[in-house]
Motif scaffolding. Structure first.
Motif, mmCIF file in Angstrom:
data_model
loop_
_atom_site.group_PDB
_atom_site.id
_atom_site.type_symbol
_atom_site.label_atom_id
_atom_site.label_comp_id
_atom_site.label_asym_id
_atom_site.label_seq_id
_atom_site.Cartn_x
_atom_site.Cartn_y
_atom_site.Cartn_z
ATOM 1 N N UNK A 26 -15.234 8.381 3.606
ATOM 2 C CA UNK A 26 -15.564 7.010 3.963
ATOM 3 C C UNK A 26 -15.079 6.750 5.383
ATOM 4 N N UNK A 27 -15.294 5.513 5.857
ATOM 5 C CA UNK A 27 -14.732 5.198 7.170
ATOM 6 C C UNK A 27 -13.216 5.386 7.092
ATOM 7 N N UNK A 28 -12.662 5.943 8.146
ATOM 8 C CA UNK A 28 -11.240 6.244 8.141
ATOM 9 C C UNK A 28 -10.907 7.579 7.505
ATOM 10 N N UNK A 29 -11.911 8.435 7.290
ATOM 11 C CA UNK A 29 -11.645 9.752 6.697
ATOM 12 C C UNK A 29 -10.629 10.498 7.563
ATOM 13 N N UNK A 30 -9.637 11.098 6.907
ATOM 14 C CA UNK A 30 -8.581 11.815 7.599
ATOM 15 C C UNK A 30 -7.377 10.947 7.928
ATOM 16 N N UNK A 31 -7.500 9.646 7.732
ATOM 17 C CA UNK A 31 -6.400 8.722 8.000
ATOM 18 C C UNK A 31 -5.557 8.517 6.748
ATOM 19 N N UNK A 32 -4.287 8.220 6.951
ATOM 20 C CA UNK A 32 -3.372 7.908 5.852
ATOM 21 C C UNK A 32 -3.452 6.420 5.539
ATOM 22 N N UNK A 33 -3.496 6.109 4.253
ATOM 23 C CA UNK A 33 -3.709 4.735 3.827
ATOM 24 C C UNK A 33 -2.984 4.460 2.520
ATOM 25 N N UNK A 34 -2.709 3.200 2.290
ATOM 26 C CA UNK A 34 -2.201 2.747 0.993
ATOM 27 C C UNK A 34 -3.376 2.673 0.023
ATOM 28 N N UNK A 35 -3.109 2.680 -1.281
ATOM 29 C CA UNK A 35 -4.197 2.447 -2.234
ATOM 30 C C UNK A 35 -4.827 1.071 -1.969
ATOM 31 N N UNK A 36 -6.069 0.921 -2.348
ATOM 32 C CA UNK A 36 -6.708 -0.379 -2.183
ATOM 33 C C UNK A 36 -8.211 -0.282 -2.242
ATOM 34 N N UNK A 37 -8.844 -1.426 -2.118
ATOM 35 C CA UNK A 37 -10.294 -1.466 -2.171
ATOM 36 C C UNK A 37 -10.804 -2.874 -1.976
ATOM 37 N N UNK A 38 -12.055 -3.067 -2.357
ATOM 38 C CA UNK A 38 -12.711 -4.366 -2.174
ATOM 39 C C UNK A 38 -12.303 -5.364 -3.247
ATOM 40 N N UNK A 39 -12.095 -6.589 -2.816
ATOM 41 C CA UNK A 39 -11.887 -7.687 -3.746
ATOM 42 C C UNK A 39 -13.228 -7.968 -4.414
ATOM 43 N N UNK A 40 -13.261 -7.936 -5.733
ATOM 44 C CA UNK A 40 -14.495 -8.164 -6.470
ATOM 45 C C UNK A 40 -14.645 -9.635 -6.836
ATOM 46 N N UNK A 41 -15.876 -10.037 -7.072
ATOM 47 C CA UNK A 41 -16.174 -11.426 -7.422
ATOM 48 C C UNK A 41 -15.308 -11.868 -8.610
ATOM 49 N N UNK A 42 -14.653 -13.020 -8.458
ATOM 50 C CA UNK A 42 -13.863 -13.605 -9.529
ATOM 51 C C UNK A 42 -12.451 -13.048 -9.660
ATOM 52 N N UNK A 43 -12.111 -12.037 -8.872
ATOM 53 C CA UNK A 43 -10.800 -11.403 -8.947
ATOM 54 C C UNK A 43 -9.798 -12.109 -8.034
ATOM 55 N N UNK A 44 -8.545 -12.130 -8.448
ATOM 56 C CA UNK A 44 -7.474 -12.550 -7.548
ATOM 57 C C UNK A 44 -6.992 -11.308 -6.794
ATOM 58 N N UNK A 45 -6.334 -11.482 -5.653
ATOM 59 C CA UNK A 45 -5.773 -10.318 -4.970
ATOM 60 C C UNK A 45 -4.809 -9.523 -5.865
ATOM 61 N N UNK A 46 -4.032 -10.213 -6.698
ATOM 62 C CA UNK A 46 -3.115 -9.539 -7.643
ATOM 63 C C UNK A 46 -3.903 -8.655 -8.611
ATOM 64 N N UNK A 47 -4.967 -9.188 -9.178
ATOM 65 C CA UNK A 47 -5.788 -8.410 -10.120
ATOM 66 C C UNK A 47 -6.426 -7.210 -9.429
#
Length: 138
Positions: A26-47
């Motif tokens: 994906x974009x940023x291939x080869x870079x170090x990153x924390x886990x994560x992803x897209x916020x989905x409809x109806x989700x809170x950031x915590x969820x």
């Protein structure tokens, strides 16, 4: 051009270290990153943080707190992200690479000596806050 997307990054801390993985496919291939992803409809950031930590690395993070956010533009990919960082200090389990098409694997890293290169949102975050201080829960 598409509108900005909202990403959620999960900074998981344990014993003074932070969990990072090397991105692939994906974009940023080869870079170090924390886990994560897209916020989905109806989700809170915590969820979203809970879901992504479990999906990507098999960790149950429990309660986490809202941290800073970043605003990053990826010109080559024509992408714009606002990334909300969530801070998790009580994750249970052993990290495992559950999405090998997206990540080479997970490792605990010293926040004072992070591997390079860093994914743009994480790099932007470090211009705002001290990760060592965040790792202590301060």
């Amino acid at each position: 051009m598409s509108p900005p997307r909202i990403g959620v990054g999960v900074l998981i801390f344990r014993d003074g270290q932070v969990l990072l993985g090397k991105r692939k496919g994906s974009h940023g291939a080869g870079d170090w990153s924390a886990p994560g992803g897209h916020l989905e409809f109806g989700e809170t950031p915590q969820q979203c943080a809970e879901r992504e930590a479990l999906e990507e690395c098999g960790l149950v993070i429990g309660d986490c707190v809202a941290g800073p956010f970043t605003n990053d533009i990826f010109p080559a990919e024509q992408k714009h992200y606002v990334t909300l960082f969530m801070l998790a200090y009580h994750a249970t389990g052993t990290p495992e690479c559950r999405e090998p098409d997206k990540c080479e694997g997970w490792q605990w890293c010293d926040p004072a000596a992070l591997p390079q290169p860093l994914f743009a949102p994480l790099s932007s975050l470090l211009k705002q806050v001290d990760l060592v201080t965040l790792s202590r829960g301060n």
